[in-house]
Motif scaffolding. Structure first.
Motif, PDB file in Angstrom:
ATOM      1  N   GLU A 304      42.021  26.705  32.984  1.00 40.79           N
ATOM      2  CA  GLU A 304      41.204  27.880  33.453  1.00 40.79           C
ATOM      3  C   GLU A 304      39.834  27.330  33.729  1.00 40.79           C
ATOM      4  OE1 GLU A 304      41.453  31.123  32.588  1.00 40.79           O
ATOM      5  OE2 GLU A 304      43.706  30.583  32.487  1.00 40.79           O
ATOM      6  N   GLN A 307      39.826  26.353  37.706  1.00 37.58           N
ATOM      7  CA  GLN A 307      39.832  27.667  38.404  1.00 37.58           C
ATOM      8  C   GLN A 307      38.455  28.568  38.353  1.00 37.58           C
ATOM      9  OE1 GLN A 307      42.729  30.234  36.158  1.00 37.58           O
ATOM     10  NE2 GLN A 307      44.477  28.792  36.543  1.00 37.58           N
ATOM     11  N   LYS A 308      37.732  28.620  37.265  1.00 34.25           N
ATOM     12  CA  LYS A 308      36.460  28.963  37.311  1.00 34.25           C
ATOM     13  C   LYS A 308      35.612  28.411  38.070  1.00 34.25           C
ATOM     14  CE  LYS A 308      32.852  30.585  34.377  1.00 34.25           C
ATOM     15  NZ  LYS A 308      31.572  30.199  35.349  1.00 34.25           N
ATOM     16  N   GLU A 309      35.559  26.895  38.187  1.00 33.15           N
ATOM     17  CA  GLU A 309      34.732  26.176  38.849  1.00 33.15           C
ATOM     18  C   GLU A 309      35.186  26.213  40.358  1.00 33.15           C
ATOM     19  OE1 GLU A 309      31.980  24.737  38.143  1.00 33.15           O
ATOM     20  OE2 GLU A 309      32.141  24.985  35.937  1.00 33.15           O
ATOM     21  N   VAL A 311      36.336  28.968  41.935  1.00 31.93           N
ATOM     22  CA  VAL A 311      35.799  30.159  42.397  1.00 31.93           C
ATOM     23  C   VAL A 311      34.354  30.148  42.466  1.00 31.93           C
ATOM     24  CG1 VAL A 311      35.388  32.669  41.496  1.00 31.93           C
ATOM     25  CG2 VAL A 311      37.747  31.470  41.436  1.00 31.93           C
ATOM     26  N   ASP A 312      33.471  29.659  41.667  1.00 28.20           N
ATOM     27  CA  ASP A 312      32.134  29.585  41.548  1.00 28.20           C
ATOM     28  C   ASP A 312      31.547  28.693  42.936  1.00 28.20           C
ATOM     29  OD1 ASP A 312      32.026  31.230  39.099  1.00 28.20           O
ATOM     30  OD2 ASP A 312      31.661  29.114  37.841  1.00 28.20           O
ATOM     31  N   GLU A 314      32.880  28.771  45.525  1.00 29.90           N
ATOM     32  CA  GLU A 314      33.691  29.215  46.657  1.00 29.90           C
ATOM     33  C   GLU A 314      34.490  28.591  47.340  1.00 29.90           C
ATOM     34  OE1 GLU A 314      30.007  30.417  48.807  1.00 29.90           O
ATOM     35  OE2 GLU A 314      29.477  31.990  47.450  1.00 29.90           O
ATOM     36  N   PRO A 317      38.562  32.528  46.676  1.00 31.50           N
ATOM     37  CA  PRO A 317      37.886  33.799  46.401  1.00 31.50           C
ATOM     38  C   PRO A 317      37.920  34.353  44.970  1.00 31.50           C
ATOM     39  CG  PRO A 317      40.031  33.898  47.619  1.00 31.50           C
ATOM     40  CD  PRO A 317      39.810  32.481  47.517  1.00 31.50           C
ATOM     41  N   LYS A 318      36.975  35.148  44.807  1.00 30.02           N
ATOM     42  CA  LYS A 318      36.913  35.744  43.392  1.00 30.02           C
ATOM     43  C   LYS A 318      38.212  36.619  43.022  1.00 30.02           C
ATOM     44  CE  LYS A 318      32.010  35.947  43.008  1.00 30.02           C
ATOM     45  NZ  LYS A 318      30.655  36.749  42.769  1.00 30.02           N
ATOM     46  N   ASP A 319      39.015  37.087  43.788  1.00 31.17           N
ATOM     47  CA  ASP A 319      40.138  37.929  43.501  1.00 31.17           C
ATOM     48  C   ASP A 319      41.320  37.057  43.516  1.00 31.17           C
ATOM     49  OD1 ASP A 319      40.075  37.547  46.353  1.00 31.17           O
ATOM     50  OD2 ASP A 319      40.439  39.674  46.799  1.00 31.17           O
ATOM     51  N   TYR A 320      41.304  35.682  43.688  1.00 31.07           N
ATOM     52  CA  TYR A 320      42.294  34.873  44.039  1.00 31.07           C
ATOM     53  C   TYR A 320      43.243  35.345  42.503  1.00 31.07           C
ATOM     54  CZ  TYR A 320      45.107  30.544  45.199  1.00 31.07           C
ATOM     55  OH  TYR A 320      45.578  29.608  45.757  1.00 31.07           O
ATOM     56  N   ASP A 321      44.837  35.259  42.975  1.00 28.19           N
ATOM     57  CA  ASP A 321      45.774  35.816  41.717  1.00 28.19           C
ATOM     58  C   ASP A 321      46.309  34.383  41.382  1.00 28.19           C
ATOM     59  OD1 ASP A 321      47.448  36.679  40.313  1.00 28.19           O
ATOM     60  OD2 ASP A 321      48.605  37.691  41.952  1.00 28.19           O
TER      61      ASP A 321
END
Length: 375
Positions: A304, A307-309, A311-312, A314, A317-321
């Protein structure tokens, strides 16, 4: 083998020659870099065979960074030799030429799962290679034993990398260095346990002060691509399935690289002291320490944060599944359910506890990853 030597006389590092094997490896690179920046007038000799177990461009990157640092600190010297510690002639030649005062053996074939499919390299590097290091240390001490002058006195401290894997499937947690470690579950773990036994014998018979360090899941920038956090990052970037073993119920005592290096720095100057044993004979100047955060984390919690890092930063992408790529699978052969370090003796002898929390450490890794791969 629970014998734990008392700490001996403080070793002043100034003007010392320090031989570091595995210098282009993950821990070796960070250790050499910090030593060059923090210590005065030391001479570091690095050895590495630059094998292709993982992408050698990362090893080349590490060596390039070390060379850049060494040019900034003129009172220290850095020499690198490409060679394999399983080559006894090579090891003997290095010891004869450089006459190291301190030896830090970080060279080893790493990886629990790889030891199942390619056992030969573990015997060559982790057993024969470590034997060659021990023999060279012994010969350095014997050659100089009768000459007590200000000249070279032989190896004054041998530090070597062991692993949390030696605890196998021990049920008692946290893992203490006083626990029995007689049931390894991988060949890699068996070689690390054997290293500890070999070092104890050479310390006992030849009075070579030795300290073994059981590292717990060291992670961070410029790490090994075969480690879970690095592999997960690669797979997420490529949109590949991620296998999460033991259905996500594994726990790991993650140790950030700068904390691991700080522990080594404190250990270097404090070799174990020879003392009288319970049988009246001399006890080995020998010690073992756990190097861990003493805070096991669930693998899913780690995911978790990663994943957050990503996305932050970049990188993703923010909508990554993420959920679509997670594949929950059984425990793999050679793995353990949990690692959990008892660092009581480390705190007692050196007053140190790792201080980097998981989110901070993962953030620094992700920053490095983005820069290294120019994302």
């Amino acid at each position: 083998m629970n014998e734990q030597g008392e700490r001996g006389k403080y070793l002043e590092l100034k003007d010392k020659k320090i031989l570091i094997t595995g210098a282009a490896g993950f821990i070796g690179y960070h250790l050499v870099s910090v030593l060059l920046q923090k210590e005065k007038s030391i001479h570091i000799i690095g050895i590495d065979n630059i094998n292709d177990y993982y992408d050698i461009s990362i090893k080349e990157y590490r060596l390039k960074k070390i060379n850049e640092i060494s040019l900034e600190y003129f009172d220290c010297s850095w020499s690198f030799l490409k060679g394999d510690i399983s080559d006894k002639q090579f090891v003997c030649a290095v010891f004869k030429k450089y006459k190291p005062d301190i030896v830090i053996n970080l060279a080893a074939q790493a990886g629990v799962r790889y030891s199942i499919i390619n056992p030969d390299v573990y015997i060559e590097s982790n057993l024969i290679g470590f034997y060659n290091i021990l023999e060279a240390c012994r010969n350095s001490c014997i050659d100089n034993d009768s000459v007590k002058t200000n000249e070279y006195q032989g190896v004054q401290h041998l530090i070597y990398a062991s692993s949390s894997s030696v605890y196998g499937e021990n049920k008692k947690v946290p893992y203490s260095t006083e626990d029995k470690v007689d049931n390894p579950v991988s060949l890699y773990a068996a070689t690390k346990k054997t290293n500890e036994l070999m070092a104890h014998v050479y310390s006992k018979i030849y009075n070579i002060p030795s300290t073994g360090l059981r590292f717990f899941s060291v992670y961070g920038p410029a790490g090994r691509p075969d480690m879970a956090y690095f592999k997960f990052t690669d797979q997420l970037r490529k949109g590949e399935k991620i296998q999460i073993f033991n259905y996500g119920n594994c726990k790991r005592d993650f140790t950030y690289i700068s904390d691991a290096v700080e522990c080594i720095l404190r250990v270097i100057s404090c070799p174990p002291m020879q003392t009288a044993g319970e049988d009246g004979l001399r006890a080995a100047p020998y010690a073992i320490y756990n190097i861990g955060s003493q805070k096991p984390e669930k693998l899913l919690d780690f995911m978790e944060i990663l994943q957050k890092e990503l996305v932050d930063a970049e990188i993703l992408p923010k909508d990554y599944d993420f959920e679509a790529l997670k594949e929950y699978v059984p425990m793999q052969q050679g793995d353990t359910h949990v690692t959990y370090a008892d660092t009581t003796t480390l705190e007692r002898d050196f007053g140190f506890r790792p201080k980097t929390n998981l989110r901070e450490g993962v953030h620094k890794f992700v920053e490095w990853y983005k820069d290294f791969y120019k994302l």
